[in-house]
Design a protein around this motif. Structure first.
Motif, mmCIF file in Angstrom:
data_model
loop_
_atom_site.group_PDB
_atom_site.id
_atom_site.type_symbol
_atom_site.label_atom_id
_atom_site.label_comp_id
_atom_site.label_asym_id
_atom_site.label_seq_id
_atom_site.Cartn_x
_atom_site.Cartn_y
_atom_site.Cartn_z
ATOM 1 N N GLY A 151 0.793 -1.231 0.000
ATOM 2 C CA GLY A 151 0.000 0.000 0.000
ATOM 3 C C GLY A 151 0.823 1.276 0.000
ATOM 4 N N VAL A 152 2.124 1.189 0.310
ATOM 5 C CA VAL A 152 2.968 2.393 0.315
ATOM 6 C C VAL A 152 3.524 2.618 -1.087
ATOM 7 N N GLN A 153 3.412 3.850 -1.549
ATOM 8 C CA GLN A 153 4.054 4.244 -2.820
ATOM 9 C C GLN A 153 5.339 4.963 -2.431
ATOM 10 N N PHE A 154 6.446 4.303 -2.522
ATOM 11 C CA PHE A 154 7.703 4.908 -2.069
ATOM 12 C C PHE A 154 8.229 5.849 -3.149
ATOM 13 N N ARG A 155 8.477 7.110 -2.772
ATOM 14 C CA ARG A 155 9.001 8.120 -3.715
ATOM 15 C C ARG A 155 10.512 8.162 -3.557
ATOM 16 N N ASP A 156 11.182 7.580 -4.512
ATOM 17 C CA ASP A 156 12.624 7.347 -4.447
ATOM 18 C C ASP A 156 13.382 8.475 -5.146
ATOM 19 N N ALA A 204 18.111 10.501 7.223
ATOM 20 C CA ALA A 204 19.427 10.467 6.636
ATOM 21 C C ALA A 204 19.471 11.187 5.298
ATOM 22 N N ARG A 205 18.329 11.209 4.606
ATOM 23 C CA ARG A 205 18.358 11.767 3.252
ATOM 24 C C ARG A 205 18.461 13.286 3.271
ATOM 25 N N GLY A 206 18.078 13.898 4.396
ATOM 26 C CA GLY A 206 18.255 15.343 4.535
ATOM 27 C C GLY A 206 19.718 15.745 4.599
ATOM 28 N N ASP A 242 14.407 15.357 2.762
ATOM 29 C CA ASP A 242 14.059 15.069 1.360
ATOM 30 C C ASP A 242 12.551 15.109 1.141
ATOM 31 N N LEU A 243 11.782 14.747 2.179
ATOM 32 C CA LEU A 243 10.349 14.503 1.947
ATOM 33 C C LEU A 243 9.544 14.751 3.216
ATOM 34 N N VAL A 244 8.347 15.299 3.033
ATOM 35 C CA VAL A 244 7.411 15.475 4.152
ATOM 36 C C VAL A 244 6.210 14.574 3.906
ATOM 37 N N ALA A 245 5.961 13.650 4.853
ATOM 38 C CA ALA A 245 4.793 12.759 4.761
ATOM 39 C C ALA A 245 3.800 13.172 5.857
ATOM 40 N N THR A 246 3.913 12.598 7.054
ATOM 41 C CA THR A 246 3.040 13.031 8.160
ATOM 42 C C THR A 246 3.535 14.322 8.797
ATOM 43 N N ASP A 277 6.628 16.825 -1.225
ATOM 44 C CA ASP A 277 5.496 16.897 -0.283
ATOM 45 C C ASP A 277 4.484 15.809 -0.675
ATOM 46 N N LEU A 278 4.031 15.059 0.322
ATOM 47 C CA LEU A 278 2.930 14.113 0.106
ATOM 48 C C LEU A 278 1.710 14.684 0.842
ATOM 49 N N PRO A 279 0.996 15.610 0.202
ATOM 50 C CA PRO A 279 -0.049 16.367 0.916
ATOM 51 C C PRO A 279 -1.133 15.496 1.521
ATOM 52 N N GLY A 328 -1.487 10.709 -3.500
ATOM 53 C CA GLY A 328 -1.337 9.286 -3.166
ATOM 54 C C GLY A 328 -0.184 9.137 -2.214
ATOM 55 N N HIS A 329 -0.210 8.088 -1.428
ATOM 56 C CA HIS A 329 0.811 7.907 -0.379
ATOM 57 C C HIS A 329 2.170 7.652 -0.996
#
Ligand SMILES: O=P(O)(O)OC[C@H]1O[C@H](OP(=O)(O)OP(=O)(O)O)[C@H](O)[C@@H]1O
Ligand SMILES: Nc1ncnc2[nH]cnc12
Length: 184
Positions: A24-29, A66-68, A128-132, A158-160, A183-184
């Motif tokens: 169910g997770v869409q990983f944004r690589d 770590a990606r930051g 790198d990314l904002v989820a929750t 951003d994963l709004p 989408g997630h």
């Protein structure tokens, strides 16, 4: 960068891996962004241009584990300022401030050296990314515990739908992102 604006160009170099690391997770690589030197430069320049402006110019960049670290250290170098790491618990050797936050399942703790920033220093907080938003908010709290002034949070993605960017806005931390994915 033919025929594409920066947003679309960067977006086209982020790989989506379905059902990773869990169903169910869409990983944004973001690794394809870093791998191509032309794209990597466009990415870094997008941040550097923004934070060269006098009203946003920071004194120091703080990167989230770590990606930051990958983005934050290069942006700091290009701006001619220092970089400080916010690390997952148990990695920093000197005295630290700590912040624990909730994950989807369980909790996590991040740390920052007590001498990493000085009171009233202007800090740019990068991941790198904002989820929750939990990671970015924890970093913000750590910096404020040391009396720093967080100019802005910045991330590539951003994963709004996961609500993080809205949470940050409601808490009063400005957030700048380059690419949004539904989408997630
Ligand atoms: O907005 P949030 O819900 O807090 O999620 C975003 C965080 O999750 C990922 O890191 P992860 O914890 O996977 O660690 P890593 O960078 O070490 O892979 C990402 O790099 C952000 O730091
Ligand atoms: N969907 C996602 N892709 C990449 N990194 C993440 N961190 C939290 N959610 C993520």
């Amino acid at each position: 960068m033919p025929h594409l604006n920066v947003h679309d160009y960067l977006r086209s170099h982020i790989r989506t891996v379905p059902d990773w690391p869990a169903p169910g997770v869409q990983f944004r690589d973001i690794t394809p962004l870093l791998q191509d030197p032309r794209v990597f430069r466009v990415l870094i320049d997008a941040f550097v241009h923004r934070y060269m402006a006098p009203e946003l110019r920071p004194d120091v960049v703080a990167g989230l584990d770590a990606r930051g670290f990958i983005i934050g250290a290069v942006v700091a170098y290009e701006l001619g300022i220092g970089f400080v790491p916010i690390r997952k618990k148990g990695k920093l050797p000197f005295t630290t401030v700590q912040e624990t936050y909730e994950l989807e399942y369980g909790s996590a703790t991040v740390e920052l050296h007590t001498d990493a920033v000085q009171p009233d220093q202007r800090v740019l907080l990068i991941d790198d990314l904002v989820a929750t938003g939990g990671t970015m908010i924890a970093g913000w709290h750590l910096l404020r515990k040391l009396g720093a002034q967080v100019v802005e949070g910045a991330a590539i993605v951003d994963l709004p739908e996961l609500g993080g960017s809205q949470r940050l806005r409601e808490l009063g931390l400005p957030l700048h992102t380059l690419v949004a994915f539904d989408g997630h």
